[in-house]
Design an enzyme around this catalytic site. Structure first.
Site, PDB file in Angstrom:
ATOM      1  N   SER D 128     -88.332  35.970  -0.596  1.00  0.00           N
ATOM      2  CA  SER D 128     -87.348  35.981  -1.693  1.00  0.00           C
ATOM      3  C   SER D 128     -87.037  34.588  -2.215  1.00  0.00           C
ATOM      4  O   SER D 128     -87.104  33.604  -1.476  1.00  0.00           O
ATOM      5  CB  SER D 128     -86.040  36.610  -1.218  1.00  0.00           C
ATOM      6  OG  SER D 128     -86.220  37.948  -0.896  1.00  0.00           O
ATOM      7  N   GLU D 244     -93.211  46.482   8.509  1.00  0.00           N
ATOM      8  CA  GLU D 244     -91.754  46.481   8.690  1.00  0.00           C
ATOM      9  C   GLU D 244     -91.307  47.750   9.374  1.00  0.00           C
ATOM     10  O   GLU D 244     -90.323  47.788  10.087  1.00  0.00           O
ATOM     11  CB  GLU D 244     -91.068  46.350   7.332  1.00  0.00           C
ATOM     12  CG  GLU D 244     -90.523  44.984   7.081  1.00  0.00           C
ATOM     13  CD  GLU D 244     -89.646  44.975   5.865  1.00  0.00           C
ATOM     14  OE1 GLU D 244     -88.447  45.223   6.022  1.00  0.00           O
ATOM     15  OE2 GLU D 244     -90.161  44.720   4.765  1.00  0.00           O
TER      16      GLU D 244
END
Lengths: 340, 391, 340, 391
Positions: D128, D244
């Site tokens: 990010s 994930e």
């Protein structure tokens, strides 16, 4: 005649409060590292008192300004928007307790800001009478002079120094200090019974603050949704965000109208005042919590940081929810009322 | 700010209350069929004859010419007296009449308004089309000018009361080549008895036929029936939508408050989910009922605030949409609560003597008709909060 | 080895059921004016029986097909997708009751489709034993031969003609007839006690049907969202609609996985079977109700009409919710279980 | 379909259980500060030394080379033993390691994998950016090739564990002129100790610093650190996102199930909202607790199904997103329940000896980090249901 729009005078009060707070106690005062309400609001305490805020709803013969609970609700809505310390509630109520108990000198000292009370929240079944017992949380009371105690039986003021064995604890609301008090018949400096209606006033002021918080979070979220861009467009263009903001607007409008309505029923001592106040307090807390959470969500990760005040709205909403009894308690009280 | 009424208003209220007390029909309003028309006409005529029709409508067209507050008092007492649903006159009294008052010609007013107030002419709406629901402005029912007439072809859908209506508020596309889809639309008074109008009822999940589809096959409507200007119908329709909310909404809310109190009573007599205690003793049910009470109180306050603003001639904003959204979703919770209180007996429509299951089914429509909850949230987001449009 | 994917054989069973039902009992059979499950499903009753459906989960020695509750859950999921009459549940359970009570002939007659039972829902505290008492709703039982009664104490079959004073009532589910029965010690043709676990089987089958309904409503809504256009684009492009469909997908997936898991625990007589079945039944009902409502909302006004089966999913979900005890009852039962 | 384990798997489980029972650290994991690094390294090394690190990682790099089911058993027992959160090794073990296994060079594998398993090198993520959150592919941290190096300039944000990490999975834009925003991105192993890397912690609402912002000022990273090809980083990142979810998620869920059971215990000892009865006697609280139990059971079933599909080498679809969405929103309900059970004492963080308020605050992040609930619903709608894209 039926009229739920503020009069010019009421609007002026609201505007002047808003103007003062935006200039002197802007929200970002609480996003500076480690800054609590006490660091900023206490410095303005005397100034707020001089503006007449803590005696706003009190009759002049009791040393107040002579407005009513209606104007007071406007004041507290604006305070809620800027997360002013709930000690203000303690002051407005404390002045009433002192005046009601015939201690005009104390009332005047509270109204003038010389003596500062703080709110408490009971964590056990206690006793609020001429003497106070029970376990309590004291918020933003580290430098206060008095502590305010409320129960279904009445309201009382106790000197801080009479609170033995205060234990400092870690507050769930970073902007407010927290101490725990275990009272066993502590002497009061002023006490009034339930018929003085102090608790109801307290619920109304808390509801008004919560209404302001609903508005502030709505405004914060929609302002961010207009400027934050992702995927080449403001995120407010996405319905997932837009509809969240719309829900926040519905909640803010509902609670604000209800608080205004309830404040009139209190001022006019209408039979449905308890009903309306319980309704306002419970919706105020529910909606302020929902709006606070959605505001964080709309902001994304930055809403989770202490760089923005978004988290403080959530935490403060919990404090005000528990003040005077949380949502479930208000629901029980509301259901016990006759139909309005 | 105030919740009091003037002495004069109190007198008015007493008159209203007395009259309603003596005159509200003893028989319940039928739910479906032609009996509803007979019933609704008789009740509207009765109100008119006694001077209670059109409280805030102009005197010259048969109304009383009174204030919004008196209108509010009328609706409050109307709801408290459990007076019947307007039914076949709902559109005429809530939408069509106010639109004609605001935008109609003198001749249109003189002809239609008294007929509405006297209970002679029920109306229906003619806005939605099969391919134009949420996107109303995309409507494609075509009308071209032929001499002194508009010739209409196409179809409208979700039209309540079309079986019984004499007139229709009809939106048609008169200029398909206009610059935007909002231009080129005309608002015209359609006579439902004209040749070429075909009404077909649509069967609905609550067992009652709320809706019709209406077909137009070369239907010739006189041009003098156009309300506002030709091709200016969108702005006329927007006027009408404003009337959807207002004092009439308050009557619905008072009815809802009464429903909630009935639920509280019901919860004392019916067994709760544990099969042992009365439902009210169940903490979850109690919490739901209390929340409904609070929400309904908020709704009432919002409506009072809205009427207060209207009294002061504030320009109405999107706040009517706020209220409508809150109101419609709350109604769904109210009737779901009713169905839940019926327990297993919610499955038995004859056991639901208070019709809770029926109302629960019917409430499904609340978040769809008159603007879906999704469209309403768009309006709130865009018009009230200024967020960017997504369409 | 841990495996929650259907075996080839299980998948074949599910596929063949789905194929048969799509051809013979398509959903639109119920959208023809006035058509109920009895008008369509009963005509296929013998055919379904011949496919072995009503004895699918029964051991061969009891006259069954010799599969298990796992395969049966697949069968009922497919039935749920097409809103097959819940009388099927009565048949699968009824065969077990008859076999368990030693009445092999009756079991065979139910499995072969010669004798058709219907479900009941208790509306009062009754007694289900060798004789049955209490007030009951009988769904789709107008032409049935037997009525099935379930309680915490056991399961019983009573001949329809032994149900005195049946009162026809208006059903909340248009596609199922409703009669009310008031029994006072009605004789049973077969009865088994609680240890036979028939109620648990019933809850599982209902949960499986509800799981299928969650899928069907998800599929119906997203199919419509792809073709219905407003504002010049498919409505599924709008997040308000897209996210509703996504929520429906989450619910369908959750319930389906849980039903599969629960069916294995029942088959293997695992200690957590009651826990898993109660969980599946309560989530199944909650989610099927939510999905049904959202499906109507996505369709708009057409979803409110009887031209589409959308409304039937809502109504059927309520019937299946109440069958064997509604959500709140399942929650109480689940909380009374030890941790799984 | 089956829920049984093989005899061999049961033996494995017994070994795991015994070892964990004897070796899980007695001291609780510290929550913030450098102590966490010391603690996490020691615990990871202990697992490695006993042969328990990297159950399903290749043997040649220090793993055990076992099956997914054995990995699942390990995580189940790990959670049951209340073994500590992976903390500073979370990214290395759950994202970075698996990515290097799948897409790294032989040299990268040989260097990094053992260092991770031995507890030597913690990693952090670097995806990010301040202006690229939900829209990750719009990232603008720039890297140009200069000889044998990438030279990186820009900034990453919301980077957990950056203060302690030795390495970073870093996404940089290497070709700003590529046709689409997804092209021109490179996945590179960044050394956090290189000159020009500046880590600044961000203070968070739960009182712990979860995040950092990382600044890059002409940071020179050897080209040999690129994983996958230059400008092919997006596909490498998508590989990582797949990791994930999976067996690690199951460990979290088992932990959540334990939390729910702790809430049920807590509800028996704490007073409910009426101040008189224990909380469990409150019907609303009981209903919430029962629903959490049911939802958690569904979540477990969904994860088992997902692992079952993975075992059969089905291509993973968007179902991981379904599970993640359900999981994260359930966690918020779990911890809100905890805060509610604390009653007024939820306001007192020292009274919350079980840290319910802290966890409740922290859970706010669940619907934001790793993909917001809104983006996840888009993915489900578009990839699973085939609805049209809106961006």
């Amino acid at each position: 005649m039926v009229d739920l729009v503020a009069t010019d005078e009421q609007q002026q009060i609201a505007n002047s409060v808003a103007e003062y707070l935006r200039a002197e106690l802007p929200l970002d005062r609480l996003t500076k590292k480690g800054k609590a309400n006490s660091d900023t609001d206490h410095a303005k305490w005397k100034a707020m008192a001089e503006l007449g805020w803590f005696g706003l709803g009190l009759p002049e013969e009791q040393g107040g300004i002579g407005y009513s609970e209606v104007e007071e609700a406007f004041l507290y809505r604006e305070m809620g928007r800027l997360l002013v310390t709930p000690s203000a509630i303690a002051a407005s109520l404390g002045a009433r307790v002192a005046a009601g108990a015939g201690n005009g000198e104390l009332a005047a000292a509270i109204i003038s800001g010389e003596v500062r009370p703080a709110i408490t929240i009971a964590t056990s079944v206690g006793e609020v009478g001429p003497r106070v017992s029970g376990r309590y949380q004291l918020f933003d009371g580290a430098e206060a002079d008095l502590a305010l105690f409320l129960s279904a039986d009445g309201a009382a003021l106790v000197e801080r120094r009479a609170l033995n064995d205060l234990k400092v604890s870690r507050s769930g609301d970073d902007a407010l200090s927290l101490e725990l008090a275990d009272l066993n018949g502590a002497p009061t400096v002023a006490y009034v019974g339930a018929d003085a209606g102090i608790r109801r006033n307290g619920l109304l002021l808390a509801a008004a603050m919560l209404a302001g918080m609903c508005e502030a979070t709505r405004d914060m979220a929609s302002a961010y949704a207009k400027i934050r861009e992702q995927f080449g467009q403001p995120i407010g263009k996405f319905q997932a965000v837009k509809h969240k903001c719309a829900d926040m607007a519905i909640r803010a409008d509902a609670v604000n109208a209800l608080v205004a309505f309830a404040s009139i029923t209190v001022r006019d001592r209408r039979a449905d005042a308890d009903f309306q106040v319980a309704a306002a307090k419970l919706l105020g807390a529910q909606y302020a919590l929902l709006n606070a959470k959605e505001n964080i969500q709309v902001h994304g990760a930055i809403g989770f940081t202490t760089d923005l005040p978004a988290h403080l709205f959530l935490k403060r909403a919990h404090v005000l929810d528990h003040f005077g009894g949380a949502v479930r308690r208000q629901q029980m009280d509301l259901l016990a009322q006759p139909a309005a | 700010m105030n919740l009091d009424f003037t002495a004069e208003q109190d007198v008015f209220r007493a008159e209203v209350r007395d009259w309603l007390h003596d005159n509200v029909p003893k028989e319940k309003r039928p739910i479906i069929g032609d009996e509803t028309l007979v019933y609704d006409k008789a009740w509207q005529k009765k109100q008119y004859d006694a001077g209670w029709a059109g409280i805030s409508w102009p005197v010259e067209y048969g109304g009383r010419g009174l204030s919004l507050i008196q209108q509010l008092i009328w609706f409050e007492e109307y709801a408290k007296a459990q007076a019947p649903y307007l039914g076949n006159f709902f559109v005429a009294l809530s939408h069509a009449g106010p639109t004609v008052i605001a935008r109609g010609t003198e001749r249109q007013k003189a002809y239609h308004l008294p007929r509405i107030l006297k209970g002679e002419s029920p109306w229906c709406q003619g806005f939605s089309e099969p391919n134009s629901g949420s996107d109303l402005a995309s409507l494609s029912t075509r009308a071209y000018v032929d001499g002194e007439h508009l010739v209409v072809n196409g179809s409208k859908i979700w039209t309540s009361f079309a079986q019984h209506a004499d007139y229709q508020e009809l939106l048609v596309r008169t200029d398909p080549d206009a610059g935007s889809k909002h231009s080129g639309i005309t608002w015209v008074i359609g006579d439902m008895h004209l040749p070429g109008v075909d009404v077909r009822p649509i069967s609905c999940m609550d067992g009652a036929s709320h809706f019709c589809q209406v077909f137009y096959d070369n239907v010739r409507i006189p041009l003098e029936n156009v309300v506002g200007d030709l091709n200016a119908g969108w702005s006329v329709a927007m006027t009408t939508l404003g009337f959807e909310r207002g004092t009439a909404a308050l009557a619905e809310q008072i009815a809802m408050a009464r429903e909630i109190e009935r639920l509280i009573e019901l919860s004392k007599t019916r067994l709760g989910p544990d099969g042992v205690r009365p439902a009210i003793k169940d903490d979850l049910i109690a919490a739901r009922l209390a929340t409904l009470r609070a929400e309904c109180a908020a709704l009432k306050a919002m409506s009072y605030a809205s009427i207060s603003r209207a009294q002061r001639d504030f320009v109405p904003g999107a706040e009517g949409t706020l209220i409508a959204t809150y109101n419609s979703e709350m109604l769904q919770r109210v009737y779901r609560m009713g169905a839940d209180l019926m327990g297993d007996e919610m499955l038995d429509l004859d056991a639901s003597e208070d019709r809770w299951t029926y109302e629960y089914y019917r409430s499904t429509l609340q978040t769809i008709a008159g603007g879906t909850s999704e469209i309403r949230r768009n309006i709130i987001g865009e018009r009230l909060l200024g967020l960017p449009r997504d369409r």
